[in-house]
Design a protein around this motif. Sequence first.
Motif, short mmCIF file in Angstrom:
data_model
loop_
_atom_site.label_atom_id
_atom_site.label_comp_id
_atom_site.label_asym_id
_atom_site.label_seq_id
_atom_site.Cartn_x
_atom_site.Cartn_y
_atom_site.Cartn_z
N ARG A 85 -97.39 -31.56 11.10
CA ARG A 85 -98.77 -31.18 11.46
C ARG A 85 -98.79 -30.33 12.73
N GLN A 86 -97.97 -30.71 13.70
CA GLN A 86 -97.91 -29.95 14.95
C GLN A 86 -97.44 -28.51 14.70
N ALA A 87 -96.36 -28.36 13.93
CA ALA A 87 -95.84 -27.02 13.63
C ALA A 87 -96.85 -26.22 12.80
N THR A 88 -97.57 -26.91 11.91
CA THR A 88 -98.56 -26.23 11.08
C THR A 88 -99.69 -25.66 11.93
N LEU A 89 -100.18 -26.43 12.89
CA LEU A 89 -101.25 -25.95 13.76
C LEU A 89 -100.82 -24.72 14.56
N GLU A 90 -99.60 -24.76 15.08
CA GLU A 90 -99.10 -23.63 15.84
C GLU A 90 -98.94 -22.39 14.95
N THR A 91 -98.46 -22.60 13.74
CA THR A 91 -98.28 -21.47 12.82
C THR A 91 -99.63 -20.89 12.39
N LEU A 92 -100.60 -21.74 12.08
CA LEU A 92 -101.93 -21.25 11.72
C LEU A 92 -102.56 -20.46 12.86
N ASN A 93 -102.36 -20.92 14.07
CA ASN A 93 -102.89 -20.21 15.23
C ASN A 93 -102.30 -18.80 15.31
N SER A 94 -100.99 -18.70 15.12
CA SER A 94 -100.34 -17.39 15.15
C SER A 94 -100.82 -16.50 14.01
N LEU A 95 -101.00 -17.08 12.83
CA LEU A 95 -101.44 -16.30 11.67
C LEU A 95 -102.87 -15.78 11.86
N VAL A 96 -103.74 -16.61 12.41
CA VAL A 96 -105.12 -16.19 12.62
C VAL A 96 -105.19 -15.06 13.64
N VAL A 97 -104.40 -15.15 14.70
CA VAL A 97 -104.38 -14.09 15.73
C VAL A 97 -103.88 -12.78 15.14
N ALA A 98 -102.81 -12.84 14.35
CA ALA A 98 -102.16 -11.61 13.88
C ALA A 98 -102.74 -11.10 12.56
N TYR A 99 -103.16 -12.00 11.67
CA TYR A 99 -103.57 -11.58 10.32
C TYR A 99 -104.94 -12.15 9.95
N GLY A 100 -105.84 -12.27 10.93
CA GLY A 100 -107.13 -12.89 10.66
C GLY A 100 -107.93 -12.18 9.60
N ALA A 101 -107.83 -10.87 9.54
CA ALA A 101 -108.62 -10.11 8.57
C ALA A 101 -108.17 -10.34 7.14
N GLU A 102 -106.95 -10.83 6.95
CA GLU A 102 -106.42 -11.03 5.61
C GLU A 102 -106.67 -12.44 5.08
N ILE A 103 -107.30 -13.27 5.90
CA ILE A 103 -107.58 -14.65 5.49
C ILE A 103 -109.05 -14.73 5.06
N GLY A 104 -109.30 -15.28 3.90
CA GLY A 104 -110.64 -15.31 3.34
C GLY A 104 -111.53 -16.35 3.99
N PRO A 105 -112.89 -16.17 3.88
CA PRO A 105 -113.84 -17.13 4.48
C PRO A 105 -113.67 -18.55 3.95
N SER A 106 -113.37 -18.69 2.68
CA SER A 106 -113.22 -20.04 2.10
C SER A 106 -112.04 -20.77 2.73
N ALA A 107 -110.98 -20.01 3.05
CA ALA A 107 -109.81 -20.62 3.69
C ALA A 107 -110.17 -21.13 5.08
N TYR A 108 -111.04 -20.40 5.79
CA TYR A 108 -111.45 -20.84 7.12
C TYR A 108 -112.24 -22.15 7.05
N GLU A 109 -113.10 -22.25 6.08
CA GLU A 109 -113.90 -23.47 5.95
C GLU A 109 -113.00 -24.68 5.71
N VAL A 110 -111.99 -24.49 4.86
CA VAL A 110 -111.06 -25.60 4.58
C VAL A 110 -110.27 -25.97 5.83
#
Length: 1183
Positions: free
Chosen positions: A621-646
């Motif tokens: 879970r810890q590694a997942t949170l850090e990875t998601l943070n990096s992905l949102v910063v670098a590739y936020g535009a490629e992640i859909g709104p439904s994924a953000y809600e989840v």
Amino acid sequence: MSNLTLNSILEKMTGKDKDYRYMATSDLLGELNKDVFKVDAELEKKLSDVILQQLDDASGDVSGLAVKCLAPLVKKVSEETVLEMTNKLCDKLLSGKDQHRDVASIALRQLFQKSVQQPLHNALLLGRVQKSSANVWTLLCDVLNRFGNLMTTDHEQLLNALLSQLGQIRQVLERSRLPALVTSLASSLSDDLLAKATTEVLFFVHVIQCSCSRAVGYRFGPHLSDAVPLSSITAPALDSFLLRCPRDISTYCDDILHLTLDYLIMIRTSLIIWRRILITTFKRRKMMSTESANEYTDDEDISWKVRRAASKCLSAIIVSRPEMLSKIYLEARLPRLIDRFREREENVKIDVFNTFIELLRQTANVTKGQMDIDDSSPRWLLKQEVPKIIKSLNRQLREKSIKTKIGAFSVLKELVVVLPDCLAEHIGSLVSGIEKALNDKSSTSNLKIEALVFTRLVMASHSPSVFHPFIRPLSGPVLSAVADRYYKVTAEALRVCGELVRIVRPNLESSPLDFTPYVHPIYDAILARLANQDQDQEVKECAISCMGLAISTFGDNLQRELPSCLPVLVDRMGNEITRLTAVKAFAVISGSPLRIDLSSVMEQVVAELTTFLRKANRSLRQATLETLNSLVVAYGAEIGPSAYEVIVAELSALISDSDLHMAALALELCCTLMTDRKSHKNIGSIVRTKVLPQALALVRSSLLQGQALQSLQRFFASLVHSANTSFDSLLDALLSSAKPSPQSGGLAKQALFSVAQCVAVLCLAAGDQKCSSTVEMLKSILGDDSSSNSAKQHLALLCLGEIGRRKDLSAHAHIENIVIESFQSPFEEIKSAASYALGNIAVGNLSKYLPFILDQIDNQQKKQYLLLHSLKEVIARQSMDKAGQAEFQESNVEKILNLLFNHCQSEEEGVRNVVAECLGKIALIDPQKLVPTLKVRTASPTAFTRATVVIAVKYSIVERPERIDDILFHEISSFLMLIKDDDRHVRRAAVLALSTAAHNKPNLIKGLLAELLPLLYDQTVVKKELIRTVDLGPFKHVVDDGLELRKAAFECVDTLLDSCLDQMNPSSFIVPHLISGLGDHYDVKMPCHLILSKLADKCPSAVLAVLDTLSDPLEKTINHKPKQDAVKQEVDRNEDMIRSALRAISSLNRISGGDCNLKFKSLMQRIMSHPPLAEKYNAVRSE
């Protein structure tokens, strides 16, 4: 079993057919092993006689089964029968035929091991006197090991019998058993008999000295004055003395060091002369026979044995005497040890390598956290010898011996660990050795692993540019090793590949090296392992990590390869074994400045990561949170709104005080979602709906602090900036969270501070207008005189303080007067909050509010304590704020100092502590002025003044580098030497200052420890003059005024063991100071247990020497029971004390050789046989 059946078996056992005898004996063995087997008195004698008869059977198989029958038999028959059997076996052993003696010896050993009563040792003793026998020697050892402590009345007779045989020994076999027998007897002898034994055997054989010291530990110490002069030619004995008698051997250590280094270079000619002298000496003493004297001839070269023993003796000095480390370096002894790398005997060479490794490890241990500030530091001195070390080891790497090469790489590994940047100028000379170790067909897997580990360590600890000239010769062998068949070699080679990637392209923007020729070879080698499913887990994980590094570094040169590689990494995320490593690999890739194209797998990666937030695996879970943070910063535009809600829905479940680190990461991700996601306007409302309730619950926690608190503050600041989020609603929610609830009552003090800090950050983020309106609202709360409004006033004061610290509040008229009016409150918490608020408001505008505080201190005598706390807040904040220090110095510093020094003599300890902290923090701001001023007051006739200035120095010693450090280096002795003061308050202040210096700036005090340590140890002693009895009428109460001082002294020693071990002799502290502390008050025992655990880890030989003495106070502690009328607090404290003692015992049990100590071994047995203690012991051991 019926008597008839048993009689039938016994008849067959005495038959003529050996097969019948064998089967009958086997049947009897089976019956004896049954729990229900019973026999009457008549058959008992017959059974024992038949089994003893079977021992002499002509068939070895039958006699062997008969021996096995003895073990269960002794548990089924009476003591009289066992004694009778012992007598008969002793007769066979001493007067029987030669072929029967060995069987009788084995049978007796079975009896002694299984019998619970003391055996007939007298028969053995008489037989031993009458006739020397190797079997009897062995049995005597067994008897003494098991029953030595029960035979105290016979010790003198046994010792005399043993000594009478010393001059008659002929056989080599018997001579080899002599040390074991002496060891078995010595461990249970009284001090008087031990002295007699030592005196007699000292002039006979040196190996007995070694055995004796190992058996009795520190008790051999008083006899060292006799032993050392004679044993100065016996390295093994010296080795034992150093490890077992560290305290008494201290005076001989310098001579032993010189002698050991002389032995280390001993050659054959020297040994012949030495042996002739030794033989002549023994002839004069008439202690050796002619044949023993001629046992060695001049033609035999056994000098290597001397050099090997000397190497082990030197290792014992290094391990047991950390305070001699600088002497080993300073007196040019290190080059002599390095010269022995060219030793011709391989076994000796390996021991020399091991000794040098111990030296490196001890150097790292005693200089941990220190800088090479002077030329007497062991680390600095070692660095000067690096060229010679490398030159000598390079020669060893060219040797043919695999064992030698492994040893050389082991030394290099430790050298890089101790001095991470020491090989920059020598890499070129080492490359050929690495290349040969990896490419040579004769190289073993162990050699390749050692070479690869060293290569990885040296690459990780040096600048990439150092390796650029050698990339080609290094990369080929490493990439070949990736394809090795042995999985450990492959895994280590992949780790080296990871470092190789970093070295080849250290800067992604511009690289001084043309890295393109290496990209595809590295990628292909890693991919071959990554794509292979049928391999060890370690290899899989290393391949995934390495591929993540390769893609993040070379991604712009691998555009064609990414579509085939990234799906493999995604597939590894679906595997439970490799998913954690794959998640971390995607974190590395997403953090790359190259912006690797992940569009082909982005949806799968985010979906997989979201499911991991629900897993029980915390690391995942810890590694997942850090990875998601990096992905949102670098590739936020490629992640859909439904994924953000989840994602937001999953984050809400992670925000709680049960795991503050996880909560901090979840809040950080929420902040990233709200600040970096401009395209989705509704993300703020989603976070407000799902996460805000959990955040408001978290802010009420008394556990909230550190990173979690900072993340929560950023969360509220980000939330107020997001769309559809009202500042007023957030402020109301925060203030409402601080209201007392009917279920839990009011909030804890720490929770109120957390709410106040979040309110301050929220106001500043909302802008000046919102901030001003909030301040006015808080002022209005303070103007309400209602006594029922105390909770609101408390929070309002804290909020004003936090806002004022971050923003100038001078625009709000008379705010300081409104705050100071709260000093009149009947509630102590409101007074404290007002003091805190006034000090923090002054931080926002020193020029206006600091003079106000000083005037109030002069004019308001009744409020001085609270006003001093306000002044402390100002000074403490300014001491950490470099920008504000100039403004503070321009203020009325002289007036502040005069005010503080006037309060140094206050009768109230709280006032003196506040004054000391203020003086210490001002010293950080203006050290040139303050340190001399404080030094003058160390000679004050008032004890309280002396104590206050010493405590002020304590507050001025902080972890970060400060200007005061250079000044204190020359002046600190004036303060610390007050540990000799007559007043206990001053002595305690000096001990606390010494402890702080040892923790934060050990280099300030290292040169003073030779003088300070004896004075510090003296503070651990119970002083009767500090114990007084108070008459309370119906009963008397004993008060120990020295308890706090003793506790502080032991805590100081605990700190010194971490930072200044090279300046300490642990043995002189353990006896008697630590042993005394282990039997002291509860408050003293607790730090003593910590010290003992630390010593067991860092100085095991010093602890092992006195292990039996340590056992008594520890056993008394774990068996202590509180009184029947004890309150719950006393019971809980006693349980804590027992667990603390068990932790210390667990540390002692991990010492190699501790199980040989009879007293400690019996203590462990009693603990494990007592279920409640065994349960607690197992619990603390698994912590």
